[in-house]
Design an enzyme around this catalytic site. Structure first.
Site, short mmCIF file in Angstrom:
data_model
loop_
_atom_site.label_atom_id
_atom_site.label_comp_id
_atom_site.label_asym_id
_atom_site.label_seq_id
_atom_site.Cartn_x
_atom_site.Cartn_y
_atom_site.Cartn_z
N GLU A 1 0.86 -1.19 0.00
CA GLU A 1 0.00 0.00 0.00
C GLU A 1 0.89 1.23 0.00
OE1 GLU A 1 -3.17 0.06 2.97
OE2 GLU A 1 -2.87 2.21 3.27
N GLU B 1 -2.45 11.76 2.97
CA GLU B 1 -3.32 11.21 4.01
C GLU B 1 -3.08 11.92 5.33
OE1 GLU B 1 -2.58 7.12 5.12
OE2 GLU B 1 -4.67 6.82 5.68
#
Ligand SMILES: *[C@@H]1O[C@H](CO)[C@@H](O)[C@H](O)[C@H]1NC(C)=O
Ligand SMILES: *[C@@H]1O[C@H](CO)[C@@H](O)[C@H](O)[C@H]1NC(C)=O
Ligand SMILES: *[C@@H]1O[C@H](CO)[C@@H](O)[C@H](O)[C@H]1NC(C)=O
Length: 333
Positions: free
Chosen positions: A137, A142
């Protein structure tokens, strides 16, 4: 790093071979095709958020997704009090990618408004492979609550330890082991990379280069001349991008080709859950709501009027043409 090695070997080759080392566009997602190429995820949130992800018809009917100002809009319900999770959006590319160059022109990212800022919010622009965490990932953009700047993180199965070859004050790597939920985060120190400050500048461009040797992330705020050059370039060359915001190098500690493959691109807007919810009370502003994360999110719809993505484009490029590296190796052999 492969780049300096290639450049050295190529010193012996023609300029034609050098030119072939750049990237060629394979996909361009924008208002003309975005909702044909990204699917709505409407299942239960895998990260336990106080969220209810809409399917395409709910998103369309309730105005949670669509077009605005020439871009793709992905947002949340910001008018209703809810107890079972705030309606929101999470979309996933149908195409999958292994390595490549990804250039995202983002005009606006989810942020909160009012006294408590972004309390409860957890937006992310990221990529992930099958059978998590085995496919890996890459969290490009974020953060949670009132986080001051972007946090860039990789997650993998066991056996992937990355280094930060930049080793500068711009990004700090808190853990080299990319395994599992914690991953190997690099915390940046520039507020323009995230949230309200990102939006106040008109957003910007995030570029990610994923090769067998490193995963690198660049950020250019809207006024940076690189933004125009990147969004109009059919054959961008990361060697011209300058120093990345963050870089993760395999360096013998991580076989990137083994730990990262077949990634789908995701944009989502989560609330509370395993990250924003778990650290809600350690953000003094959020703690001062005197509410749980879920209750704050449920009872303050107006705080989320700015909680939307506005995406101008996401372009994907792959290295094609004459493999300059192989040529150089044959020449030397
Ligand atoms: C990173 O920089 C710090 C401070 O300049 C230095 O002490 C450290 O040895 C460097 N680490 C690596 C891996 O180069
Ligand atoms: C709200 O404040 C009261 C009084 O200080 C405290 O007892 C209660 O635990 C707080 N609730 C939350 C959710 O923080
Ligand atoms: C939502 O709930 C809060 C707290 O109970 C209340 O003050 C507010 O008026 C409600 N808003 C709506 C839109 O129902």
């Amino acid at each position: 790093m492969v780049r300096p090695r290639v450049a050295t070997a190529l010193g012996l080759l023609s300029t034609a071979a050098l030119a072939s080392a750049t990237y060629t566009q394979t996909d361009n997602y924008d208002k003309n095709n975005f909702f044909q190429k990204f699917e709505f995820f409407s299942g239960p949130d895998p990260t336990n958020g106080h969220v209810q992800y809409a399917d395409s018809s709910q998103a369309n009917n309730e105005g949670l997704a669509g077009f605005s100002g020439g871009g793709v809009y992905l947002g949340v319900d910001h008018t209703s009090n809810v107890t079972t999770g705030r309606p929101s959006t999470r979309v996933t590319s149908t195409a999958t990618y292994t390595k490549g160059l990804f250039i995202a022109d983002i005009a606006h990212m989810p942020a909160g408004t009012g006294q408590y800022g972004s309390c409860g919010l957890w937006p992310a622009f990221w990529m992930f492979g099958p059978n998590w965490p085995n496919g890996g990932e890459i969290d490009i953009l974020e953060g949670v609550n009132n986080q001051a700047s972007n946090e860039i993180t990789l997650h993998t199965a066991a056996g992937c330890s990355m280094t930060n070859p930049l080793n500068n004050s711009v990004t700090t790597m808190s853990s080299q082991d990319c395994q599992g939920n914690t991953g190997c985060p690099q915390v940046t120190n520039n507020p323009a990379t995230y949230g309200s400050a990102f939006n106040a500048a008109g957003g910007g461009v995030y570029a990610v280069e994923w090769t067998s040797t490193a995963i690198s992330v660049w950020f250019f705020s809207r006024s940076d001349p690189m933004v125009a050059s990147l969004t109009n370039n059919a054959n961008p060359d990361p060697a011209t991008f300058g120093t990345p915001l963050a870089q993760f190098a395999g360096n013998g500690g991580c076989d990137i080709d083994q730990h990262f493959a077949n990634h789908q691109i995701v944009f989502n807007i989560d609330f509370c859950g395993d990250w924003a919810g778990n650290v809600f009370d350690s953000d003094p502003t959020c703690k001062s709501t005197n509410l749980s994360c879920n209750d704050y999110v449920g009872q303050n719809p107006e705080a989320f009027v700015e909680a939307y993505w506005l995406i101008n484009s996401v372009k994907v490029f792959q290295q094609t043409g004459t493999p300059a590296v192989k040529k150089a190796r044959r020449f030397k052999a």
